[in-house]
Write a protein that holds these residues in place. Structure first.
Motif, PDB file in Angstrom:
ATOM      1  N   SER A   1       0.825  -1.206   0.000  1.00 53.83           N
ATOM      2  CA  SER A   1       0.000   0.000   0.000  1.00 53.83           C
ATOM      3  C   SER A   1       0.858   1.255   0.000  1.00 53.83           C
ATOM      4  O   SER A   1       0.346   2.370  -0.104  1.00 53.83           O
ATOM      5  CB  SER A   1      -0.906   0.037   1.236  1.00 53.83           C
ATOM      6  OG  SER A   1      -1.691  -1.114   1.298  1.00 53.83           O
TER       7      SER A   1
ATOM      8  N   PHE B   1      -2.193   0.949   9.692  1.00 51.61           N
ATOM      9  CA  PHE B   1      -3.183   1.690  10.473  1.00 51.61           C
ATOM     10  C   PHE B   1      -3.248   1.075  11.875  1.00 51.61           C
ATOM     11  O   PHE B   1      -3.542  -0.101  12.024  1.00 51.61           O
ATOM     12  CB  PHE B   1      -4.545   1.589   9.779  1.00 51.61           C
ATOM     13  CG  PHE B   1      -5.635   2.419  10.412  1.00 51.61           C
ATOM     14  CD1 PHE B   1      -5.915   3.692   9.935  1.00 51.61           C
ATOM     15  CD2 PHE B   1      -6.363   1.932  11.483  1.00 51.61           C
ATOM     16  CE1 PHE B   1      -6.914   4.459  10.510  1.00 51.61           C
ATOM     17  CE2 PHE B   1      -7.361   2.693  12.061  1.00 51.61           C
ATOM     18  CZ  PHE B   1      -7.636   3.963  11.577  1.00 51.61           C
TER      19      PHE B   1
ATOM     20  N   VAL C   1      -7.697  -3.729   6.709  1.00 48.91           N
ATOM     21  CA  VAL C   1      -8.500  -3.152   5.627  1.00 48.91           C
ATOM     22  C   VAL C   1      -8.288  -1.636   5.594  1.00 48.91           C
ATOM     23  O   VAL C   1      -8.122  -1.040   4.524  1.00 48.91           O
ATOM     24  CB  VAL C   1      -9.988  -3.520   5.794  1.00 48.91           C
ATOM     25  CG1 VAL C   1     -10.828  -2.811   4.738  1.00 48.91           C
ATOM     26  CG2 VAL C   1     -10.177  -5.024   5.689  1.00 48.91           C
ATOM     27  N   ALA C   2      -8.227  -1.011   6.770  1.00 41.12           N
ATOM     28  CA  ALA C   2      -8.034   0.441   6.826  1.00 41.12           C
ATOM     29  C   ALA C   2      -6.665   0.844   6.281  1.00 41.12           C
ATOM     30  O   ALA C   2      -6.479   1.969   5.825  1.00 41.12           O
ATOM     31  CB  ALA C   2      -8.189   0.936   8.262  1.00 41.12           C
TER      32      ALA C   2
ATOM     33  N   LEU D   1      -5.339  -0.311   3.643  1.00 37.90           N
ATOM     34  CA  LEU D   1      -5.445  -0.181   2.186  1.00 37.90           C
ATOM     35  C   LEU D   1      -5.960   1.208   1.802  1.00 37.90           C
ATOM     36  O   LEU D   1      -5.674   1.716   0.717  1.00 37.90           O
ATOM     37  CB  LEU D   1      -6.401  -1.244   1.627  1.00 37.90           C
ATOM     38  CG  LEU D   1      -6.004  -2.708   1.817  1.00 37.90           C
ATOM     39  CD1 LEU D   1      -7.173  -3.615   1.450  1.00 37.90           C
ATOM     40  CD2 LEU D   1      -4.789  -3.048   0.967  1.00 37.90           C
ATOM     41  N   TYR D   2      -6.721   1.833   2.724  1.00 36.88           N
ATOM     42  CA  TYR D   2      -7.370   3.121   2.451  1.00 36.88           C
ATOM     43  C   TYR D   2      -6.317   4.201   2.149  1.00 36.88           C
ATOM     44  O   TYR D   2      -5.376   4.384   2.911  1.00 36.88           O
ATOM     45  CB  TYR D   2      -8.207   3.502   3.677  1.00 36.88           C
ATOM     46  CG  TYR D   2      -8.905   4.830   3.576  1.00 36.88           C
ATOM     47  CD1 TYR D   2      -9.936   5.037   2.647  1.00 36.88           C
ATOM     48  CD2 TYR D   2      -8.558   5.876   4.417  1.00 36.88           C
ATOM     49  CE1 TYR D   2     -10.582   6.250   2.572  1.00 36.88           C
ATOM     50  CE2 TYR D   2      -9.208   7.093   4.360  1.00 36.88           C
ATOM     51  CZ  TYR D   2     -10.213   7.279   3.415  1.00 36.88           C
ATOM     52  OH  TYR D   2     -10.854   8.484   3.339  1.00 36.88           O
ATOM     53  N   LYS D   3      -6.494   4.870   1.025  1.00 37.23           N
ATOM     54  CA  LYS D   3      -5.597   5.943   0.574  1.00 37.23           C
ATOM     55  C   LYS D   3      -4.162   5.474   0.388  1.00 37.23           C
ATOM     56  O   LYS D   3      -3.223   6.267   0.485  1.00 37.23           O
ATOM     57  CB  LYS D   3      -5.661   7.152   1.507  1.00 37.23           C
ATOM     58  CG  LYS D   3      -7.015   7.855   1.414  1.00 37.23           C
ATOM     59  CD  LYS D   3      -6.948   9.282   1.883  1.00 37.23           C
ATOM     60  CE  LYS D   3      -8.274   9.973   1.570  1.00 37.23           C
ATOM     61  NZ  LYS D   3      -8.369  11.287   2.175  1.00 37.23           N
ATOM     62  N   GLY D   4      -3.991   4.162   0.185  1.00 36.51           N
ATOM     63  CA  GLY D   4      -2.663   3.682  -0.159  1.00 36.51           C
ATOM     64  C   GLY D   4      -2.418   3.908  -1.642  1.00 36.51           C
ATOM     65  O   GLY D   4      -3.253   4.479  -2.354  1.00 36.51           O
ATOM     66  N   SER D   5      -1.235   3.488  -2.097  1.00 39.56           N
ATOM     67  CA  SER D   5      -0.958   3.517  -3.526  1.00 39.56           C
ATOM     68  C   SER D   5      -0.615   2.075  -3.878  1.00 39.56           C
ATOM     69  O   SER D   5       0.535   1.662  -3.844  1.00 39.56           O
ATOM     70  CB  SER D   5       0.204   4.461  -3.809  1.00 39.56           C
ATOM     71  OG  SER D   5       0.501   4.440  -5.182  1.00 39.56           O
TER      72      SER D   5
END
Lengths: 317, 542
Positions: B282, B287, B343-344, B346-350
């Motif tokens: 990510s 997180f 899961v969090a 992954l949020y706003k990952g690249s």
């Protein structure tokens, strides 16, 4: 209406937890897939660092906690009923042994199928003669281990007439998967009729035994046939010549066999004395090629029983 | 993370090229290098896995038809015992800690080796001696044990099969596990590089640390229990045998006091692997680092207090059942936290979508199914119905196979270029994944369904109402096995013919990516100095 008084309540709890679980699983999976597509490095070349968020983390600690406590409570309420034994229940003794079930009614009547009246609570008192077995009736959603030396019990009410599969659920050796039986639920009137006639037969038999001193009734192949099923012999000794754990009963009587006595081979004829010895002290002379698996049957199979069984074996040519 | 530049091409020889006192196979089986020992474990454990998986295939084939198919019941009963014993004691308990932990724990904390390298080699030797003794039972008159991997008394005391030797083998394997745990705890406390504070340790190290404590504290329990079985069989003392005044339920307590925490020995390192992979792919930090670290410890603690949930219908008291059901639900909380935090992350990952990430995310999905079915079993009245059925078999394959083994595969795919210096063919890995994922769910999903319908486990034969389900499950096992074979051959091929891998092919930030692939004998050219959190992606912070 379910097969037993617990069938529906267990199904309901299960479906409730299943529904919550599926909803959560689908939610997590869809979020995961969405993030992977939305934040692919082609769409989102630079990541944003988020080391954490206390509020969010408290939320997803507390909410699962509430959910699982709900599951526990729901289960606890139902379980309490399962373990709250009614005083007016009919008491049945269930004996597990390698590899069959034996049912004993309050008046001493013994059967290998459990006939029960519909609508009346039944307490099953479990015992085992050898290793641990588990009395399992999937349609009733119930099971309980039969543990040697430790009395255990469970209760239920059959709610629908019918025939229900009984299985052994605790691994108990070679023929574990054949340790099967049936529970037959019948309307009260029908059950009373069956119980009276089956008990009468037993009483007649017992009366016969008492008279035996005066006028011997003589060995009866019919009684022998019933005994080999009831005492669990047929779990290991087939009646049709096929090989199970022990030698088949078919054609056994009068046969010449090689047996192992104290580690030495001997030739014997399967006569009345040999059969009596094999029931009471099976390991004294084991037929060559078979394992010394049979437990001694002293105090379980009486001398009279043995006479009947021998009479029956003679008929199996 | 470390201040020194990445050594793209190492000046030193890597650990595979170093000439020591021994050569050939001796340079492996007498090596005290933690990396070589990790590979010794990889090869031996992978071998046992393939053996036990093949046994599983034969068990499924037996269920393809009703009545006898391939073998007699006494063979089937020995096969499911052997499948369980190998998978549990020789594969999944040592599994991730012995392979990936041995290789990467020292590197990830910037150490040259574990604290006790010779003890580490002794652990492997004990492991192999235990395995040999277990296999020896095959050649003794009683043959392989036929008790199931749980060795329940009084059956295990009465049976004529070679239980004593098999149990003694497990006893020795226990020592191997204890010594590895001891080594890891000491290594984490004493060997960290300058700047590597506890809260800068990678989460894989945290998971191994929590696991190591369970290994040290819980394994002696099973050691004692297994010795008692031997004493009971040889001397007839009457500890568990009711005919001599013993208590068979006591055995179950003693057995599960170890064997339940043991499932966390199996799964926690898997969680650690996932916590490494997700931030790397990510390109951002994890997180809730601390919450994940502490959830590993709380799983280790709560997991030690729930053993009797294996015994809800054993005849123990109703009150004990209620208490253990209540406590069991608490294990779900730290586990749920981990899943949400992953899961969090992954949020706003690249996100770079690569094979290790695919296997890690699949592991989360499959383990979640295992977790939810676990909640069902923790609920008392449901447990009464599904205890000792295929539901339980399906459940623990979802957690242990779906959770741990998929995470182990993800970890091997993630670190393969570091271990070997080679890259595998990714296309074939995706093919293997597809076979495995479809086969897995067909096989174990059907088992869950059959179990709910009332199919008891450890049954040589089945009733007609379960026949269709058994056929579907068996077909699933073929897909799963094919996938595993494709995966293993792709990796073996890559060892010899793979393309050359960079020092840091995935963009990882932990210390193992700051050294060359494969690493030099003492892991780093010079001792690293740690200045940041483990998942410090510079470009994400700007």
């Amino acid at each position: 209406m379910g097969a037993s008084n617990f069938t529906n309540s267990v199904d309901n709890i299960f479906l409730f937890i299943l529904a919550v679980s599926v909803a959560l699983l689908v939610g997590i999976t869809i979020t995961m897939i969405y993030f992977i597509i939305r934040y692919n490095h082609k769409r989102n070349p630079r990541a944003t660092d988020i080391p954490g968020n206390v509020t969010l983390e408290v939320v997803w600690t507390v909410i699962p906690l509430l959910i699982v406590m709900g599951f526990f409570y729901y289960g606890y309420i139902d379980y309490k009923q399962m373990r709250d034994f009614p005083d007016d229940a009919m008491q049945i003794k269930v004996t597990g042994r390698m590899w069959s079930w034996l049912y004993t009614y309050p008046n001493g009547l013994q059967t290998d199928t459990l006939y029960l009246p519909v609508g009346k609570p039944v307490t099953v008192n479990l015992e085992s003669m050898d290793v641990i077995h588990s009395f399992y009736i999937p349609a009733f959603r119930l099971k309980m281990d039969a543990v040697p030396g430790v009395p255990t019990k469970m209760w239920f009410t059959v709610e629908k007439p019918g025939s229900y599969q009984v299985l052994c659920a605790e691994y108990c050796g070679d023929r574990h998967s054949y340790m099967l039986s049936k529970i037959v639920g019948m309307p009260q009137a029908e059950f009373d009729k069956w119980y009276a006639s089956a008990s009468a037969e037993i009483e007649a038999q017992q009366a016969g035994t008492e008279e035996a001193g005066a006028a011997p009734a003589g060995p009866s192949p019919e009684k022998g046939a019933r005994l080999v099923k009831l005492k669990g012999c047929v779990a290991c000794h087939s009646l049709d010549g096929s090989r199970l754990v022990g030698p088949s009963f078919k054609g056994l009587f009068g046969k010449t066999e090689t047996v192992i006595v104290n580690g030495k081979e001997e030739q014997i004829t399967a006569d009345e004395d040999y059969i009596r010895q094999s029931i009471l002290e099976p390991s004294a002379a084991i037929v060559k090629g078979y394992p010394p698996a049979m437990p001694p049957q002293r105090n379980i199979v009486t001398d009279d029983d043995i006479e009947h069984i021998i009479a029956y074996l003679k008929t199996l040519k | 993370m470390a201040s020194h530049a990445i050594d793209v091409q190492n000046a030193q020889e890597n650990y595979l090229e170093v000439k020591g006192r021994w050569s050939g196979i001796l340079s492996w089986i007498f090596s005290t290098d933690h990396k070589r020992i990790g590979i010794l474990y990889l090869v031996s454990i992978a071998f046992f896995f393939i053996v036990a998986a093949t046994i599983g295939i034969f068990m499924r084939l037996e269920q393809l038809t009703m009545g006898p198919t391939l073998m007699k019941p006494e063979v089937y009963n020995r096969l499911f015992t052997l499948h369980g014993v190998i998978m549990i004691f020789l594969f999944i308990i040592p599994g991730i800690p012995a392979i990936l932990g041995n290789f990467f724990l020292p590197i990830q904390i910037g150490a040259k080796d574990v604290a006790f390298p010779r003890l580490n080699l002794l652990s492997w030797w004990l492991f192999m001696i235990g395995a040999t003794l277990a296999i020896l039972t095959l050649f003794l008159p009683g043959g392989l044990p036929d008790t199931g991997w749980t060795f329940y008394a009084p059956y295990s005391i009465r049976t004529g099969s070679e239980v004593s030797l098999a149990v003694f083998a497990a006893f020795i394997l226990g020592f191997s596990s204890i010594l590895t745990g001891l080594n890891f705890v000491t290594t984490v406390h004493r060997m960290r590089a300058p700047g590597m504070s506890f809260f800068r340790m990678p989460l894989f190290v945290w998971a191994l640390y929590a696991t190591a404590w369970i290994q040290i504290l819980a394994t002696p329990m099973v050691g004692i229990t297994l010795l008692l079985i031997i004493v009971e069989r040889l001397l007839n003392i009457g500890i568990f045998d009711p005919t001599q005044g013993g208590d068979p339920i006591l055995y179950q307590h003693l057995f599960w006091i170890y064997s339940h925490p043991a499932v966390y020995i199996m799964i926690l390192p898997g969680f650690g692997v996932i916590s490494e992979i997700i931030p790397t792919f990510s390109r951002r930090t994890i997180f809730g680092y601390k919450l994940i670290a502490f959830s590993s410890l709380s799983i280790a603690i709560f997991g030690s207090l729930v053993w009797a949930h294996h015994m809800f219908v054993s005849g123990q008291s109703d009150l004990a059942n209620i208490i253990f059901s209540f406590l069991t639900f608490f294990v779900a909380i730290p586990t749920a936290i981990k899943v949400f935090n992953w899961v969090a992350t992954l949020y706003k990952g690249s996100i770079r979508f690569e094979p290790p990430l695919l296997f890690a995310l699949s592991s989360i999905f499959l383990f979640s199914i295992g977790g939810f079915t676990g909640l069902m079993q923790a609920t008392l009245p449901i447990n009464v119905h599904i205890h000792d059925t295929y539901f339980v078999v399906g459940h623990f394959h979802y957690t242990m196979f779906g959770g741990t083994i998929w995470a182990l595969i993800a970890g091997i795919l993630y670190w393969f270029p570091k271990i070997t210096g080679k890259m595998y063919n990714k296309k074939w890995i995706y093919v293997a994944w597809a076979f495995m994922f479809i086969g897995f769910n067909t096989l174990y999903g059907t088992m869950l369904y059959m179990g709910w319908k009332g199919m008891p486990r450890r049954y040589y034969d089945h009733l007609p109402e379960f026949h269709t389900d058994h056929v579907i499950a068996t077909v699933g096992s073929w897909f799963l096995y094919t996938g595993i074979l494709i995966l293993v051959s792709t990796l073996i091929y890559a060892v010899y013919r793979g393309t050359k891998a960079d020092a840091n092919p995935w963009g990882g930030t932990t210390l193992e990516w700051k050294t060359s692939s494969p690493p030099p004998l003492e892991n780093f050219e010079k001792e690293p100095v740690v200045e940041h959190e483990p998942y410090y992606h510079e470009e994400a912070i700007r």
